[in-house]
Design a protein around this motif. Structure first.
Motif, short mmCIF file in Angstrom:
data_model
loop_
_atom_site.label_atom_id
_atom_site.label_comp_id
_atom_site.label_asym_id
_atom_site.label_seq_id
_atom_site.Cartn_x
_atom_site.Cartn_y
_atom_site.Cartn_z
N ALA A 23 54.98 -43.96 106.56
CA ALA A 23 54.09 -43.10 105.53
C ALA A 23 54.71 -42.59 104.51
CB ALA A 23 53.73 -41.72 106.39
N ILE A 24 53.99 -42.89 103.22
CA ILE A 24 54.52 -42.51 101.99
C ILE A 24 53.86 -41.06 101.67
CG2 ILE A 24 55.09 -43.10 99.58
CD1 ILE A 24 54.86 -45.88 100.51
N VAL A 25 54.74 -40.10 101.19
CA VAL A 25 54.04 -38.72 101.09
C VAL A 25 54.71 -38.24 99.54
CG1 VAL A 25 53.56 -38.43 103.42
CG2 VAL A 25 55.71 -37.45 102.40
N GLY A 26 54.02 -37.45 99.04
CA GLY A 26 54.75 -36.66 97.98
C GLY A 26 53.59 -36.13 97.11
N ALA A 27 54.02 -35.24 96.04
CA ALA A 27 53.15 -34.76 95.09
C ALA A 27 52.11 -35.81 94.34
CB ALA A 27 53.46 -33.63 94.28
N SER A 28 50.87 -35.32 93.69
CA SER A 28 50.30 -36.38 92.94
C SER A 28 51.10 -36.56 91.66
CB SER A 28 49.06 -35.65 92.60
OG SER A 28 48.14 -36.25 91.63
N VAL A 49 62.46 -31.20 100.45
CA VAL A 49 61.16 -31.60 99.92
C VAL A 49 60.00 -31.71 100.82
CG1 VAL A 49 59.93 -33.14 98.38
CG2 VAL A 49 62.29 -32.60 98.01
N PHE A 50 60.25 -32.55 101.77
CA PHE A 50 59.27 -32.67 102.81
C PHE A 50 58.60 -31.40 103.58
CE2 PHE A 50 57.59 -33.45 107.21
CZ PHE A 50 56.50 -34.15 107.14
N TYR A 51 59.64 -30.48 103.91
CA TYR A 51 59.36 -29.35 104.34
C TYR A 51 58.31 -28.52 103.62
CZ TYR A 51 60.41 -24.56 106.40
OH TYR A 51 60.32 -23.27 106.82
N LYS A 52 58.60 -28.55 102.38
CA LYS A 52 57.71 -27.78 101.35
C LYS A 52 56.44 -28.41 101.25
CE LYS A 52 61.86 -26.09 98.44
NZ LYS A 52 62.51 -26.53 97.12
N LEU A 53 56.23 -29.65 101.32
CA LEU A 53 54.96 -30.15 101.12
C LEU A 53 54.32 -29.76 102.39
CD1 LEU A 53 55.99 -33.80 99.84
CD2 LEU A 53 54.28 -32.03 98.62
N TYR A 54 54.91 -30.12 103.57
CA TYR A 54 54.25 -29.80 104.82
C TYR A 54 53.58 -28.49 104.97
CZ TYR A 54 53.60 -29.49 110.06
OH TYR A 54 53.01 -29.17 111.17
N HIS A 55 54.57 -27.46 104.70
CA HIS A 55 54.04 -26.26 104.76
C HIS A 55 53.13 -25.65 103.38
CE1 HIS A 55 56.35 -24.70 108.14
NE2 HIS A 55 57.35 -25.33 107.84
N ALA A 56 53.16 -26.07 102.54
CA ALA A 56 52.12 -25.86 101.43
C ALA A 56 50.75 -26.70 102.11
CB ALA A 56 52.52 -26.52 100.29
N GLU A 57 50.74 -27.61 102.48
CA GLU A 57 49.52 -28.30 102.98
C GLU A 57 49.09 -27.39 104.28
OE1 GLU A 57 46.77 -31.37 104.21
OE2 GLU A 57 47.97 -31.03 102.27
N HIS A 58 49.66 -26.96 104.96
CA HIS A 58 49.14 -26.09 106.20
C HIS A 58 48.78 -24.93 105.78
CE1 HIS A 58 49.66 -28.92 109.76
NE2 HIS A 58 50.47 -29.41 108.76
N GLN A 59 49.45 -24.41 104.73
CA GLN A 59 49.24 -22.93 104.11
C GLN A 59 47.84 -22.98 103.56
OE1 GLN A 59 52.06 -21.27 101.38
NE2 GLN A 59 51.11 -19.32 101.63
N MET A 60 47.50 -24.02 102.81
CA MET A 60 46.15 -24.15 102.10
C MET A 60 45.25 -24.34 103.24
SD MET A 60 46.38 -26.57 98.80
CE MET A 60 46.82 -27.98 99.44
N LYS A 61 45.34 -25.02 104.17
CA LYS A 61 44.55 -25.19 105.41
C LYS A 61 43.98 -23.67 105.88
CE LYS A 61 45.03 -29.87 106.69
NZ LYS A 61 45.38 -30.88 107.79
N ASN A 62 45.21 -22.97 106.23
CA ASN A 62 44.90 -21.75 106.84
C ASN A 62 44.48 -20.62 106.15
OD1 ASN A 62 46.28 -22.68 109.05
ND2 ASN A 62 48.56 -21.88 108.41
N THR A 63 44.39 -21.08 104.69
CA THR A 63 43.64 -19.97 103.88
C THR A 63 42.33 -20.20 103.46
OG1 THR A 63 44.66 -20.76 101.67
CG2 THR A 63 45.88 -19.14 102.87
#
Length: 507
Positions: free
Chosen positions: A287-292, A484-498
């Motif tokens: 899996a390749i992840v990262g910001a746009s 970096v991954f930790y921040k991406l992961y938690h930012a993603e889930h924070q958006m879902k939760n809000t």
């Protein structure tokens, strides 16, 4: 006429096929250097111009030459001096195409370019129809079209006017040739060397000589005016095959793909990827992840050999990617793009892409991509066309068709570029679960949906930032690093939760 029509049909059909084949011999980069409307215009407008102003006149010249040779032979038999005078006068006409040829070619080329620009405008306007109507741009678009249309017709008028002037000069010189025949013929009649009847015959033969010569000059003028257009079309035919200088055939994928210190940018001085080094091992899932804008999709394009790295290199089973035959490379991999293109064909044809598969294989691909879920709800069957670019389907449905077409190929390497972006969470999860369960398939997936239950199943997660690989590892390992991954992961889930994440909107 029947033979001529048959010849024209065969010639144009063959010519268009050669041009079309030439266009598809290009690599990805070369093909998209030109707007595709240029290719459309060449295969329609320019071919029509070639038919009207090059091939047809060339055939006509052959028939005119037969008439000229016959008339000249009879004239010589009647009176060699009159024949020589007429031939000498007629040769002056032959200089007309040489004198005016370049100007005529220039005006015809400008007309061809105008047609190409009009085709480009029309294509852009039709593809943007929804935007035009939504933003009430009708008057603006009509005005833009009319301006372009007027310019094209102005160029056409200039080309016609230049040709007409040249043809008028040729007609004038042809009349002079006949006057020479009448003058000399009258002289020989007065001297008693010709009869009045023979003079009339010579005058008539002069017409038979002068008119075909005039017609030949007009046709040569047409042919000369098409020189630039013809050269442009022949350039398409002569395009070098993308595999011309490649000699390595990849018969199977055995071990790994290596990306070694690769730097790449679409524009000089602006690098998208910077010293990227990676390894993708056979049958593993990545899996390749990262910001746009971090370079994820660009990396996939390099793996597809659509672009060549500015520095560094990519190898597959130890072979340089740029030395491997593209035809054999594409036998080993399939791609699911984020932006899906569907042909105006049936659902089944869009899945199989012209290849033969068993009905059971088609059904399996449709099942795995969840196509059956929406197919059963629709009023049309599998054989109805899907419309231009699949416009009868929603974004999510189009995405499922793209997934089915990749799965049915059963390639050993599967590249995925945000392939579930248009799907709701439930369907996206089911399809990604299916792909992760595929055996004997190497998966490289660019994703922004960071579902922990799925990410845990990837052999390696590659984290990119600003064109660099900043982290690699397993899901839990990267979370524990807290970077970096930790921040991406938690930012993603924070958006879902809000409730702010709309990327999983239902299709």
């Amino acid at each position: 006429r029947t033979i001529e029509a048959y010849y024209m049909t065969k010639t144009l059909c063959h010519f268009k096929k050669k041009i079309f084949k030439g266009l598809f011999r290009q690599d990805y980069t070369s093909f998209y250097k030109e707007n595709t409307s240029v290719y459309l215009s060449s295969l329609t407008n320019d071919i029509h111009l070639m038919d009207k102003n090059y091939i047809n006149p060339a055939l006509g010249i052959v028939m005119d030459l037969v008439i000229i040779v016959g008339s000249t032979g009879v004239l010589i038999w009647f009176n060699i001096w009159i024949a020589l005078a007429m031939i000498l006068t007629s040769t002056i006409i032959l200089f007309i195409p040489k004198v005016f040829g370049n100007r005529l070619a220039s005006t015809r080329a400008r007309y061809s370019e105008g047609l190409s620009e009009l085709t480009k405008k029309l294509k852009d306007m039709f593809l943007g129809y929804e935007v035009v109507k939504s933003y009430h741009m009708d008057d603006q678009i009509i005005e833009e079209f009319q301006e372009c249309n007027k310019e094209v017709e102005k160029r056409n008028y200039t080309a016609i006017e230049a040709t007409s002037r040249t043809n008028a000069l040729a007609s004038y010189l042809s009349i002079m040739t006949q006057l020479v025949a009448i003058g000399l013929g009258g002289y020989f009649v007065i001297k008693g060397n010709l009869t009045i009847g023979t003079l009339f015959a010579i005058v008539q033969l002069g017409v038979n000589l002068g008119e075909p010569i005039t017609m030949i000059i007009e046709k040569i003028t047409m042919i000369k005016s098409m020189q630039i257009v013809k050269d442009r079309l022949l350039a398409f035919i002569d395009i070098e095959d993308v595999d011309e200088n490649r000699f390595i055939e990849l018969k199977e994928f055995k071990s790994s793909i290596q990306v070694e210190d690769v730097t790449f940018g679409y524009e000089e001085g602006y690098d998208i990827l910077k010293s990227v080094s990676l390894q993708f091992e056979k049958n593993k899932k990545y899996a390749i992840v990262g910001a746009s804008g971090s370079g994820k999709s660009t990396l996939l394009k390099l793996l597809l050999d659509e672009y060549i790295p500015r520095s560094g290199h990519i190898t597959i089973d130890g072979q340089q990617l740029q030395e491997v035959l593209k035809s054999s490379l594409y036998q080993q991999l399939a791609i699911i793009h984020q932006n899906v293109y569907l042909f105006d064909k049936s659902l089944k044809e869009n899945i199989t892409l012209g290849k033969c598969f068993q009905e059971s294989e088609i059904e399996e691909a449709m099942q795995k991509s969840a196509i059956n879920e929406f197919l059963n709800k629709r009023t049309y069957g599998e054989d109805e066309t899907l419309g231009e670019d699949g416009n009868k389907l929603s974004g999510g449905q189009r995405q499922r068709v793209a997934i089915a077409r990749a799965l049915i190929q059963r390639k050993p390497i599967l590249l995925l570029d945000e392939y579930t972006s248009s799907l709701d969470s439930k369907v996206a999860y089911a399809i990604e679960d299916t792909i992760l369960n595929l055996q004997d398939v190497t998966v490289v997936s660019v994703t922004h949906k960071l579902m922990d239950s799925l990410l845990k199943r990837y052999d390696r997660i590659i984290v990119m930032e600003d064109g660099r690989v900043v982290e690699q590892g397993g899901f839990q390992e990267l979370l524990e690093k807290g970077q970096v991954f930790y921040k991406l992961y938690h930012a993603e889930h924070q958006m879902k939760n809000t409730g702010e994440d709309d990327t999983d909107a239902a299709s």
